[in-house]
Design a protein around this motif. Sequence first.
Motif, mmCIF file in Angstrom:
data_model
loop_
_atom_site.group_PDB
_atom_site.id
_atom_site.type_symbol
_atom_site.label_atom_id
_atom_site.label_comp_id
_atom_site.label_asym_id
_atom_site.label_seq_id
_atom_site.Cartn_x
_atom_site.Cartn_y
_atom_site.Cartn_z
ATOM 1 N N ILE A 69 0.838 -1.201 0.000
ATOM 2 C CA ILE A 69 0.000 0.000 0.000
ATOM 3 C C ILE A 69 0.873 1.251 0.000
ATOM 4 O O ILE A 69 0.683 2.162 -0.809
ATOM 5 C CB ILE A 69 -0.948 0.002 1.222
ATOM 6 C CG1 ILE A 69 -2.007 -1.083 1.074
ATOM 7 C CG2 ILE A 69 -1.596 1.380 1.415
ATOM 8 C CD1 ILE A 69 -2.786 -1.370 2.357
ATOM 9 N N LEU A 70 1.841 1.312 0.909
ATOM 10 C CA LEU A 70 2.677 2.511 1.059
ATOM 11 C C LEU A 70 3.581 2.721 -0.149
ATOM 12 O O LEU A 70 3.783 3.866 -0.577
ATOM 13 C CB LEU A 70 3.484 2.426 2.351
ATOM 14 C CG LEU A 70 2.641 2.410 3.629
ATOM 15 C CD1 LEU A 70 3.514 2.149 4.847
ATOM 16 C CD2 LEU A 70 1.835 3.689 3.792
ATOM 17 N N ASN A 71 4.105 1.650 -0.723
ATOM 18 C CA ASN A 71 4.936 1.790 -1.927
ATOM 19 C C ASN A 71 4.126 2.345 -3.088
ATOM 20 O O ASN A 71 4.598 3.208 -3.835
ATOM 21 C CB ASN A 71 5.586 0.464 -2.310
ATOM 22 C CG ASN A 71 6.740 0.089 -1.398
ATOM 23 O OD1 ASN A 71 7.253 0.921 -0.647
ATOM 24 N ND2 ASN A 71 7.155 -1.162 -1.451
ATOM 25 N N LEU A 72 2.893 1.847 -3.260
ATOM 26 C CA LEU A 72 2.039 2.346 -4.339
ATOM 27 C C LEU A 72 1.664 3.809 -4.106
ATOM 28 O O LEU A 72 1.662 4.619 -5.026
ATOM 29 C CB LEU A 72 0.784 1.486 -4.477
ATOM 30 C CG LEU A 72 -0.137 1.819 -5.640
ATOM 31 C CD1 LEU A 72 0.603 1.759 -6.977
ATOM 32 C CD2 LEU A 72 -1.330 0.873 -5.659
ATOM 33 N N MET A 73 1.386 4.148 -2.859
ATOM 34 C CA MET A 73 1.071 5.539 -2.540
ATOM 35 C C MET A 73 2.272 6.446 -2.818
ATOM 36 O O MET A 73 2.100 7.566 -3.314
ATOM 37 C CB MET A 73 0.629 5.661 -1.080
ATOM 38 C CG MET A 73 -0.730 5.050 -0.809
ATOM 39 S SD MET A 73 -1.202 5.137 0.932
ATOM 40 C CE MET A 73 -1.485 6.904 1.103
ATOM 41 N N GLU A 74 3.456 5.942 -2.527
ATOM 42 C CA GLU A 74 4.666 6.717 -2.813
ATOM 43 C C GLU A 74 4.850 6.874 -4.323
ATOM 44 O O GLU A 74 5.118 7.981 -4.815
ATOM 45 C CB GLU A 74 5.885 6.043 -2.184
ATOM 46 C CG GLU A 74 7.162 6.849 -2.333
ATOM 47 C CD GLU A 74 8.346 6.188 -1.649
ATOM 48 O OE1 GLU A 74 9.216 6.937 -1.176
ATOM 49 O OE2 GLU A 74 8.410 4.943 -1.598
ATOM 50 N N GLU A 75 4.661 5.795 -5.072
ATOM 51 C CA GLU A 75 4.764 5.852 -6.537
ATOM 52 C C GLU A 75 3.769 6.843 -7.132
ATOM 53 O O GLU A 75 4.064 7.513 -8.122
ATOM 54 C CB GLU A 75 4.509 4.474 -7.149
ATOM 55 C CG GLU A 75 5.620 3.481 -6.984
ATOM 56 C CD GLU A 75 5.220 2.099 -7.495
ATOM 57 O OE1 GLU A 75 4.410 2.022 -8.436
ATOM 58 O OE2 GLU A 75 5.720 1.109 -6.935
ATOM 59 N N ASN A 76 2.585 6.910 -6.520
ATOM 60 C CA ASN A 76 1.529 7.788 -7.024
ATOM 61 C C ASN A 76 1.610 9.209 -6.478
ATOM 62 O O ASN A 76 0.700 10.014 -6.681
ATOM 63 C CB ASN A 76 0.152 7.196 -6.720
ATOM 64 C CG ASN A 76 -0.136 5.983 -7.569
ATOM 65 O OD1 ASN A 76 0.384 5.839 -8.666
ATOM 66 N ND2 ASN A 76 -0.962 5.087 -7.073
ATOM 67 N N GLY A 77 2.674 9.515 -5.752
ATOM 68 C CA GLY A 77 2.898 10.875 -5.282
ATOM 69 C C GLY A 77 2.015 11.308 -4.128
ATOM 70 O O GLY A 77 1.791 12.507 -3.935
ATOM 71 N N MET A 78 1.518 10.338 -3.348
ATOM 72 C CA MET A 78 0.658 10.691 -2.219
ATOM 73 C C MET A 78 1.413 10.798 -0.905
ATOM 74 O O MET A 78 0.931 11.398 0.035
ATOM 75 C CB MET A 78 -0.470 9.671 -2.086
ATOM 76 C CG MET A 78 -1.487 9.789 -3.204
ATOM 77 S SD MET A 78 -2.834 8.650 -2.951
ATOM 78 C CE MET A 78 -2.467 7.460 -4.234
ATOM 79 N N LEU A 79 2.585 10.186 -0.847
ATOM 80 C CA LEU A 79 3.402 10.298 0.357
ATOM 81 C C LEU A 79 4.858 10.159 -0.009
ATOM 82 O O LEU A 79 5.199 9.682 -1.094
ATOM 83 C CB LEU A 79 2.998 9.276 1.430
ATOM 84 C CG LEU A 79 3.214 7.781 1.185
ATOM 85 C CD1 LEU A 79 4.644 7.356 1.486
ATOM 86 C CD2 LEU A 79 2.290 6.992 2.085
ATOM 87 N N ILE A 80 5.690 10.624 0.908
ATOM 88 C CA ILE A 80 7.125 10.423 0.760
ATOM 89 C C ILE A 80 7.628 9.766 2.047
ATOM 90 O O ILE A 80 7.065 9.962 3.121
ATOM 91 C CB ILE A 80 7.895 11.726 0.465
ATOM 92 C CG1 ILE A 80 7.603 12.795 1.507
ATOM 93 C CG2 ILE A 80 7.584 12.252 -0.917
ATOM 94 C CD1 ILE A 80 8.429 14.052 1.363
ATOM 95 N N LYS A 81 8.679 8.975 1.889
ATOM 96 C CA LYS A 81 9.305 8.316 3.033
ATOM 97 C C LYS A 81 10.598 9.057 3.333
ATOM 98 O O LYS A 81 11.481 9.132 2.490
ATOM 99 C CB LYS A 81 9.580 6.845 2.710
ATOM 100 C CG LYS A 81 8.317 6.048 2.441
ATOM 101 C CD LYS A 81 8.640 4.633 1.996
ATOM 102 C CE LYS A 81 7.386 3.861 1.652
ATOM 103 N NZ LYS A 81 7.712 2.551 1.062
ATOM 104 N N VAL A 82 10.673 9.613 4.530
ATOM 105 C CA VAL A 82 11.799 10.458 4.920
ATOM 106 C C VAL A 82 12.624 9.762 5.993
ATOM 107 O O VAL A 82 12.084 9.393 7.041
ATOM 108 C CB VAL A 82 11.286 11.826 5.455
ATOM 109 C CG1 VAL A 82 12.440 12.709 5.867
ATOM 110 C CG2 VAL A 82 10.401 12.505 4.425
ATOM 111 N N PRO A 83 13.922 9.560 5.736
ATOM 112 C CA PRO A 83 14.777 8.938 6.761
ATOM 113 C C PRO A 83 14.824 9.804 8.021
ATOM 114 O O PRO A 83 14.744 11.025 7.949
ATOM 115 C CB PRO A 83 16.158 8.884 6.105
ATOM 116 C CG PRO A 83 15.931 9.115 4.653
ATOM 117 C CD PRO A 83 14.663 9.903 4.524
ATOM 118 N N VAL A 84 14.955 9.139 9.161
ATOM 119 C CA VAL A 84 15.085 9.867 10.423
ATOM 120 C C VAL A 84 16.536 9.783 10.895
ATOM 121 O O VAL A 84 17.213 8.785 10.665
ATOM 122 C CB VAL A 84 14.116 9.329 11.512
ATOM 123 C CG1 VAL A 84 12.682 9.630 11.132
ATOM 124 C CG2 VAL A 84 14.301 7.851 11.749
#
Length: 142
Positions: A69-84
């Motif tokens: 789910i999260l990978n597809l959302m990232e591909e579709n520009g709905m979220l970004i994953k930011v390193p901490v």
Amino acid sequence: MRDSVAVELHKLDHLFLRSMLKSKVLRESNRLTGMHGYVIGFLSEAEGDVFQKDVERAFDIRRSTATKILNLMEENGMLIKVPVAHDARLKKLVVTDDAKKLYAEMKKEFAAIEAAMCRNISAEQIDTILSCVRTMQENLKQ
């Protein structure tokens, strides 16, 4: 013979999903699913950093499902994953501005559907329904 709770919940879920699929936001966005909407809402309203584990817990889904789910959302520009900074393995989930705009529209449509669904049902009855459903969820987790 008593009606089946599982069957009635399934029918309600089906009717609710059908109503959501009629939603203007979902119709006009070819990259948004109902689950994506729930995740965007969760991320938008969460306080502090949110990670994949939080999504897994919130929606009671497996790691592999959350990853897809999260990978597809990232591909579709709905979220970004930011390193901490404190842990290179962790990536916080951040909703994009585009997803925030979709969420604002979705939230209105969701509220209208829920209001229609709960019409003629008292607040006390809603509390009872929620209590029963949460108890059923806990029963099935055990």
